[in-house]
Write an enzyme that holds these catalytic residues in place. Structure first.
Site, PDB file in Angstrom:
ATOM      1  N   PRO A  17       0.365   5.916  -0.431  1.00  0.00           N
ATOM      2  CA  PRO A  17      -0.645   6.970  -0.259  1.00  0.00           C
ATOM      3  C   PRO A  17      -1.664   7.018  -1.393  1.00  0.00           C
ATOM      4  CG  PRO A  17       1.511   7.805   0.367  1.00  0.00           C
ATOM      5  CD  PRO A  17       1.730   6.424  -0.199  1.00  0.00           C
ATOM      6  N   ILE A  60       1.774   0.391   6.898  1.00  0.00           N
ATOM      7  CA  ILE A  60       2.543  -0.849   6.906  1.00  0.00           C
ATOM      8  C   ILE A  60       2.587  -1.419   8.319  1.00  0.00           C
ATOM      9  CG2 ILE A  60       4.700  -1.950   6.256  1.00  0.00           C
ATOM     10  CD1 ILE A  60       2.933  -0.671   3.970  1.00  0.00           C
ATOM     11  N   GLN A  99     -25.508  -3.007  21.892  1.00  0.00           N
ATOM     12  CA  GLN A  99     -26.928  -2.761  22.133  1.00  0.00           C
ATOM     13  C   GLN A  99     -27.459  -3.629  23.271  1.00  0.00           C
ATOM     14  OE1 GLN A  99     -28.463  -0.369  20.554  1.00  0.00           O
ATOM     15  NE2 GLN A  99     -30.508  -0.635  21.404  1.00  0.00           N
ATOM     16  N   GLU A 150      -6.836  -5.744   3.590  1.00  0.00           N
ATOM     17  CA  GLU A 150      -6.678  -7.007   2.838  1.00  0.00           C
ATOM     18  C   GLU A 150      -7.695  -7.112   1.698  1.00  0.00           C
ATOM     19  OE1 GLU A 150      -4.380  -9.490   3.872  1.00  0.00           O
ATOM     20  OE2 GLU A 150      -3.760  -8.582   5.751  1.00  0.00           O
ATOM     21  N   THR A 169       0.815  -1.211   0.000  1.00  0.00           N
ATOM     22  CA  THR A 169       0.000   0.000   0.000  1.00  0.00           C
ATOM     23  C   THR A 169       0.850   1.264   0.000  1.00  0.00           C
ATOM     24  OG1 THR A 169      -1.723  -1.170   1.215  1.00  0.00           O
ATOM     25  CG2 THR A 169      -1.829   1.219   1.225  1.00  0.00           C
TER      26      THR A 169
END
Length: 410
Positions: free
Chosen positions: A148, A179, A355, A389, A146
Site C-alpha cells: 500500500p 498482486i 476517434q 512494471e 508492491t
C-alpha cells in the site's frame, strides 16, 4: 481484442524484421497460431467480464499450458524449450498474445516473466520444485513487491513486509497490494525486509497465515486478477529463501522487473498493432461525404506517423530483449525506453481508433445485436501499461540517469 473478426495484420507487410533470429520468427508464427485459436474466441468475454463474478480465465490458461506456451522462456533442465534467445522469444510471444487480449498477455507476463524469471535465481531444488510445474502450467505463479505504501520505491526503508529469523526458518508478516494472479496462485515470490536488507521468499499460498483478498475491480485488464495479500506470521523454512541468499532480494527483484519492462513494452506493441489494424480497416471501408474516410489527409498523415512509431516501438523491445539474451541483466536504457514508448503508443493508438470509429468506437455494447464495441476495450486495457512494471515517470528518470549520471539526477 474486441471483435468477432480479425483484420488484416498490417505489420506483416509494413514491418521488416531484420533483428529477430530465425528461432524467434518461428516462435512468433507458433504463438500467433495459438493465440488466434485459443484466445481470440474468448477475448470479448475476458475484456468485458467482472473480476469477482467471472474470475480467472482458467480455460484459456489451461489451453495455453497444453499448447506448451509456458515452456518458451525456460531452459530444458526445468522442462522449458531451451531456446538460444529465451528473453526475445518471451517478448515476441507476449506481443502476439496482447494482440488479442491484454489480460492474457499480463497473466503470461506475471506467470513467466515475474514469477518464473525470479525463480531462475533459485537453487536447483527450488527450480525443480516450483519452476518445473510453472513451465508446464500445472501451477500459477505470482510475484509480490508492491505494498500500500511501497511501489516504485522498493528501498528497505519503504518495504514494510518483514521476515524475521525463527529457529531454522523465518516468520513472514506483511501486506502486499495489486498482486496479479494471487487469487489463483499456488505460490507467490515475495519481497520482504530481513534486517536492514531485502530478501525474496517463495511462499506457498496454502500455508497457514496466507490470505488473499477478493479481486479488485479495474477499468481494464479484467482477466488479470489482482488482489491484496496478507501474511500473518507465516512460518517459512530456510529452503524458501530464494537462491538461499539473504540480502539479495533487491537485486533479484530489479533484474526481474527489468525483464518485466521489456514484456510490458511488447504488450504495448501488441495492443497498438491491434488498434492500428482496426482503425485502418475502418478508415479504408467507411464512407463520409461521398468518399472513404482514409481519403482525408488528416488520417493519412496520422496513420503514417503511427506506422513509423510502431516500427520504432517493436525495434526497441527486440533490441532490449536481445541484449538480455546476450547476458546483460540490466539492458538499459533500452528496456526503459521500450516500455515508455510502447505503452504510450498503445494509449495513443487506442484513442485514435476510438476517434476513427466515432460513436461506434465509444460503444461498449450495441443494443441492436449485443455485439461488443470494436475498440473500446483496447482503450480501457491500454492505460495500465503506463503505470505498472515501473511508472513511465520513474522510467524517464532511469533514462535521464543514464544520460546525466546519478550524481546529478539522484
Amino acid at each position: 481484442m474486441s471483435s468477432t473478426t480479425t483484420p488484416v495484420r498490417h505489420a506483416d507487410r509494413l514491418y521488416h524484421d531484420l533483428l529477430s533470429p530465425p528461432e524467434i520468427q518461428d516462435v512468433r508464427r507458433r504463438v500467433r497460431e495459438i493465440a488466434s485459436t485459443i484466445i481470440s474466441p474468448a477475448a470479448d468475454r475476458i475484456a468485458n467480464g467482472d473480476e469477482r463474478i467471472d474470475g480467472f480465465p482458467r480455460d484459456v490458461f489451461d489451453a495455453l499450458a497444453a499448447s506448451g506456451l509456458f515452456a518458451v522462456p525456460f531452459s530444458a533442465e526445468v522442462g522449458g524449450e531451451g531456446l538460444q534467445y529465451p528473453a526475445t522469444a518471451t517478448a515476441v510471444a507476449i506481443e502476439e498474445l496482447a494482440y488479442y487480449s491484454s489480460s492474457i498477455a499480463a497473466v503470461f507476463d506475471v506467470h513467466c516473466i515475474l514469477a518464473g524469471n525470479a525463480l531462475t535465481h533459485g537453487t536447483p531444488e527450488q527450480r525443480d520444485r516450483w519452476l518445473r510445474p510453472l513451465a508446464a502450467g500445472s501451477v500459477v505463479g505470482a510475484f509480490a513487491t508492491t505494498e500500500p505504501n511501497a511501489s516504485s520505491d522498493l528501498s528497505p526503508e519503504a518495504v514494510s513486509t518483514v521476515a524475521e529469523r525463527s529457529g531454522d526458518g523465518w516468520v513472514l508478516t506483511g501486506h502486499k497490494r495489486w498482486i496479479s494472479n494471487s487469487p489463483v496462485a499456488g505460490f507467490i515470490v515475495t519481497l520482504a525486509r530481513t534486517g536492514e536488507r531485502l530478501s525474496m521468499f517463495i511462499v506457498d499460498t496454502s500455508l497457514d497465515g496466507v490470505s488473499v483478498g477478493e479481486p479488485d475491480r479495474k477499468m481494464g485488464n479484467r482477466g488479470q486478477l489482482t488482489a491484496d495479500v496478507h501474511f500473518d506470521r507465516v512460518h517459512l523454512p530456510d529452503s524458501t529463501l530464494l537462491g538461499g541468499l539473504e540480502g539479495a532480494g533487491l537485486r533479484q527483484a530489479l533484474a526481474t522487473l527489468t525483464m518485466g519492462r521489456i514484456g510490458i513494452a511488447a504488450v504495448g506493441v501488441g495492443l497498438a498493432q491491434a488498434a492500428f489494424d482496426r482503425a485502418v480497416e475502418h478508415l479504408s471501408t467507411r464512407e463520409a461525404f461521398g468518399r472513404k474516410i482514409a481519403a482525408n489527409q488528416h488520417w493519412q498523415f496520422l496513420m503514417a506517423d503511427r506506422a513509423t512509431e510502431l516500427e520504432n516501438a517493436r525495434n526497441l523491445y527486440l533490441k532490449a530483449a536481445l541484449r538480455r539474451d546476450a547476458g546483460e541483466t540490466f539492458p538499459e536504457p533500452e528496456a526503459s525506453m521500450a516500455k515508455i514508448y510502447g505503452s504510450r503508443l498503445a494509449v495513443d493508438l487506442a484513442r485514435d481508433a476510438v476517434q476513427a470509429f466515432g460513436g461506434l468506437g465509444f460503444a461498449r455494447e450495441l443494443s441492436a445485436d449485443g455485439t461488443a464495441g470494436p475498440v473500446e476495450a483496447l482503450y480501457r486495457d491500454s492505460k495500465i501499461g503506463e503505470i505498472y512494471e515501473g511508472t513511465n515517470e520513474v522510467l524517464h528518470w532511469v533514462v535521464a540517469r543514464t544520460i546525466f549520471g546519478k550524481t546529478i539526477t539522484g
